[in-house]
Design a protein around this motif. Structure first.
Motif, PDB file in Angstrom:
ATOM      1  N   ALA A 155       0.832  -1.201   0.000  1.00 17.66           N
ATOM      2  CA  ALA A 155       0.000   0.000   0.000  1.00 17.66           C
ATOM      3  C   ALA A 155       0.866   1.251   0.000  1.00 17.66           C
ATOM      4  O   ALA A 155       0.536   2.245  -0.642  1.00 17.66           O
ATOM      5  N   ALA A 156       1.982   1.195   0.726  1.00 21.24           N
ATOM      6  CA  ALA A 156       2.871   2.351   0.727  1.00 21.24           C
ATOM      7  C   ALA A 156       3.448   2.590  -0.663  1.00 21.24           C
ATOM      8  O   ALA A 156       3.579   3.729  -1.112  1.00 21.24           O
ATOM      9  N   ALA A 157       3.797   1.510  -1.352  1.00 23.93           N
ATOM     10  CA  ALA A 157       4.305   1.664  -2.719  1.00 23.93           C
ATOM     11  C   ALA A 157       3.239   2.259  -3.618  1.00 23.93           C
ATOM     12  O   ALA A 157       3.503   3.130  -4.439  1.00 23.93           O
ATOM     13  N   LEU A 158       2.009   1.781  -3.471  1.00 24.89           N
ATOM     14  CA  LEU A 158       0.911   2.327  -4.253  1.00 24.89           C
ATOM     15  C   LEU A 158       0.711   3.800  -3.938  1.00 24.89           C
ATOM     16  O   LEU A 158       0.426   4.609  -4.822  1.00 24.89           O
ATOM     17  N   PHE A 159       0.895   4.169  -2.684  1.00 25.26           N
ATOM     18  CA  PHE A 159       0.731   5.556  -2.280  1.00 25.26           C
ATOM     19  C   PHE A 159       1.729   6.463  -2.989  1.00 25.26           C
ATOM     20  O   PHE A 159       1.368   7.544  -3.465  1.00 25.26           O
ATOM     21  N   ILE A 160       2.968   6.014  -3.100  1.00 24.15           N
ATOM     22  CA  ILE A 160       3.979   6.841  -3.768  1.00 24.15           C
ATOM     23  C   ILE A 160       3.622   7.032  -5.233  1.00 24.15           C
ATOM     24  O   ILE A 160       3.675   8.143  -5.767  1.00 24.15           O
ATOM     25  N   VAL A 161       3.234   5.957  -5.901  1.00 22.85           N
ATOM     26  CA  VAL A 161       2.897   6.077  -7.315  1.00 22.85           C
ATOM     27  C   VAL A 161       1.656   6.946  -7.489  1.00 22.85           C
ATOM     28  O   VAL A 161       1.578   7.781  -8.390  1.00 22.85           O
ATOM     29  N   GLU A 189      -3.309  -2.974 -10.664  1.00 25.78           N
ATOM     30  CA  GLU A 189      -3.199  -2.778 -12.107  1.00 25.78           C
ATOM     31  C   GLU A 189      -3.000  -1.302 -12.437  1.00 25.78           C
ATOM     32  O   GLU A 189      -2.222  -0.936 -13.322  1.00 25.78           O
ATOM     33  N   ARG A 190      -3.717  -0.433 -11.731  1.00 26.73           N
ATOM     34  CA  ARG A 190      -3.566   1.001 -11.958  1.00 26.73           C
ATOM     35  C   ARG A 190      -2.162   1.462 -11.574  1.00 26.73           C
ATOM     36  O   ARG A 190      -1.593   2.366 -12.206  1.00 26.73           O
ATOM     37  N   THR A 191      -1.616   0.857 -10.510  1.00 28.50           N
ATOM     38  CA  THR A 191      -0.262   1.205 -10.102  1.00 28.50           C
ATOM     39  C   THR A 191       0.729   0.918 -11.223  1.00 28.50           C
ATOM     40  O   THR A 191       1.581   1.751 -11.559  1.00 28.50           O
ATOM     41  N   ALA A 239       0.027   0.636 -14.377  1.00 33.31           N
ATOM     42  CA  ALA A 239      -0.266   1.543 -15.484  1.00 33.31           C
ATOM     43  C   ALA A 239       0.344   2.917 -15.243  1.00 33.31           C
ATOM     44  O   ALA A 239       0.833   3.568 -16.176  1.00 33.31           O
ATOM     45  N   ALA A 240       0.324   3.381 -13.980  1.00 29.21           N
ATOM     46  CA  ALA A 240       0.930   4.674 -13.661  1.00 29.21           C
ATOM     47  C   ALA A 240       2.438   4.630 -13.833  1.00 29.21           C
ATOM     48  O   ALA A 240       3.049   5.573 -14.339  1.00 29.21           O
ATOM     49  N   VAL A 241       3.058   3.543 -13.408  1.00 28.77           N
ATOM     50  CA  VAL A 241       4.506   3.386 -13.604  1.00 28.77           C
ATOM     51  C   VAL A 241       4.839   3.434 -15.088  1.00 28.77           C
ATOM     52  O   VAL A 241       5.786   4.109 -15.518  1.00 28.77           O
ATOM     53  N   ASP A 242       4.051   2.732 -15.903  1.00 25.95           N
ATOM     54  CA  ASP A 242       4.294   2.725 -17.342  1.00 25.95           C
ATOM     55  C   ASP A 242       4.129   4.122 -17.936  1.00 25.95           C
ATOM     56  O   ASP A 242       4.907   4.540 -18.796  1.00 25.95           O
ATOM     57  N   ALA A 243       3.113   4.841 -17.470  1.00 25.47           N
ATOM     58  CA  ALA A 243       2.896   6.193 -17.981  1.00 25.47           C
ATOM     59  C   ALA A 243       4.071   7.103 -17.627  1.00 25.47           C
ATOM     60  O   ALA A 243       4.563   7.855 -18.470  1.00 25.47           O
TER      61      ALA A 243
END
Length: 299
Positions: A26-32, A140-142, A144-148
């Motif tokens: 969750a913390a990783a998702l928070f940063i992204v 999945e959104r995480t 996708a955000a990294v890819d963007a």
């Protein structure tokens, strides 16, 4: 064949250093998600509607002005097997005891949302917009955000988070239109939250959930095992951004502001938006990205 899609996600439904793997994920998702918020879009345009379908990418003819080094692989961490004791070698294998409780199903992309959503609540209290918690397909959104971010694309369709409070402001100085430093202050709280997140748990979270992240990345049409390269490339893009010296001059072009400096205006949309967080905030984001990159590549 690689997909040519813009900010899309799938509509289908380890090691630890303190705390649960779900919490560090969750913390990783928070940063992204925080970075996605920072680069949601130009300050002077309205937010877009949430994306519900796959959106084709619009070709960008603008050549990149930021160095894009080749991203290395993130080495896998292998846990050493404990050496058996001498008495254990001579003992017959014990019969497994019947489990008192049924085993929980393995964590998958389809069932991860509730756990990640519950784990995000503490981070939302620190400044992450609560709108994030209502999204589905969080992992999945995480990805996708990294890819963007890797491609220099503004991930506005990934999380569709609200913009920072306040308006983008300019000031007139000596006949020039400059970005008002007050505009930078709108990003202070979210940058504070990002840089306060320790990098070691994030690096370990990547290792713990590498297979799920690879699955999500493969769903975008890429080679699944390249998700680590995408993550490093996203960090490298942030690190490579030049810190502007002095005031930044802008000009009104129809309904939006553009950079007067052609080198700045020629950057990818994401790079230009990150510059609008201000030199101090950008420096802090770059320092944190360097720390996370080190933690990922030097296990």
């Amino acid at each position: 064949m690689q997909a040519n899609q813009n900010d899309r996600y799938t509509d289908s439904a380890g090691r630890r250093s303190g705390g649960s793997p779900v919490l560090v994920t969750a913390a990783a998702l928070f940063i992204v998600a925080g970075i996605a918020w920072l680069v949601l879009g130009p300050d002077d345009t309205p937010p877009e509607e949430p994306a519900t379908t796959v959106v084709p990418e619009t070709p960008d003819p603008t050549p990149p002005r930021v160095a894009e080094p080749v991203a290395p692989d993130i080495p896998e961490r292998v846990e050493p097997e404990p050496e058996p004791l001498a008495e254990e070698l001579n003992e017959p294998a014990a019969e497994p005891e019947p489990s008192a409780e049924p085993e929980k199903p393995p964590l998958t992309l389809d069932n991860s949302d509730p756990l990640v959503r519950d784990a995000l609540a503490p981070y939302a209290a620190e400044g992450l917009p609560s709108d994030l918690l209502g999204h589905s397909n969080l992992l999945e959104r995480t990805v996708a955000a990294v890819d963007a971010v890797r491609r220099g694309v503004v991930p506005s369709k990934v999380f569709n988070l609200p913009k920072p409070a306040g308006d983008f402001r300019v000031q007139q100085v000596g006949g020039r239109t400059l970005i008002d430093p007050a505009s930078y202050r709108r990003y202070d709280a979210i940058v504070d939250a990002i840089v306060a997140t320790p990098v070691e748990p994030l690096a370990e979270a990547f290792q713990s959930y590498r297979s799920l992240l690879e699955t999500a990345y493969g769903a975008l049409g890429y080679a699944p095992d390249k998700v680590d390269n995408a993550l490093v490339a996203a960090l490298d893009r942030i690190i490579a951004l030049p810190l502007p010296a002095g005031d930044i001059e802008v000009m009104k072009v129809e309904a939006v502001y553009a950079y007067v400096d052609e080198d700045l205006e020629g950057m990818k949309a994401l790079d230009k938006q990150l510059l609008r967080t201000g030199p101090d905030n950008l420096q802090r984001l770059q320092d944190h990205a360097r720390e996370l990159r080190r933690a990922l590549l030097e296990p």
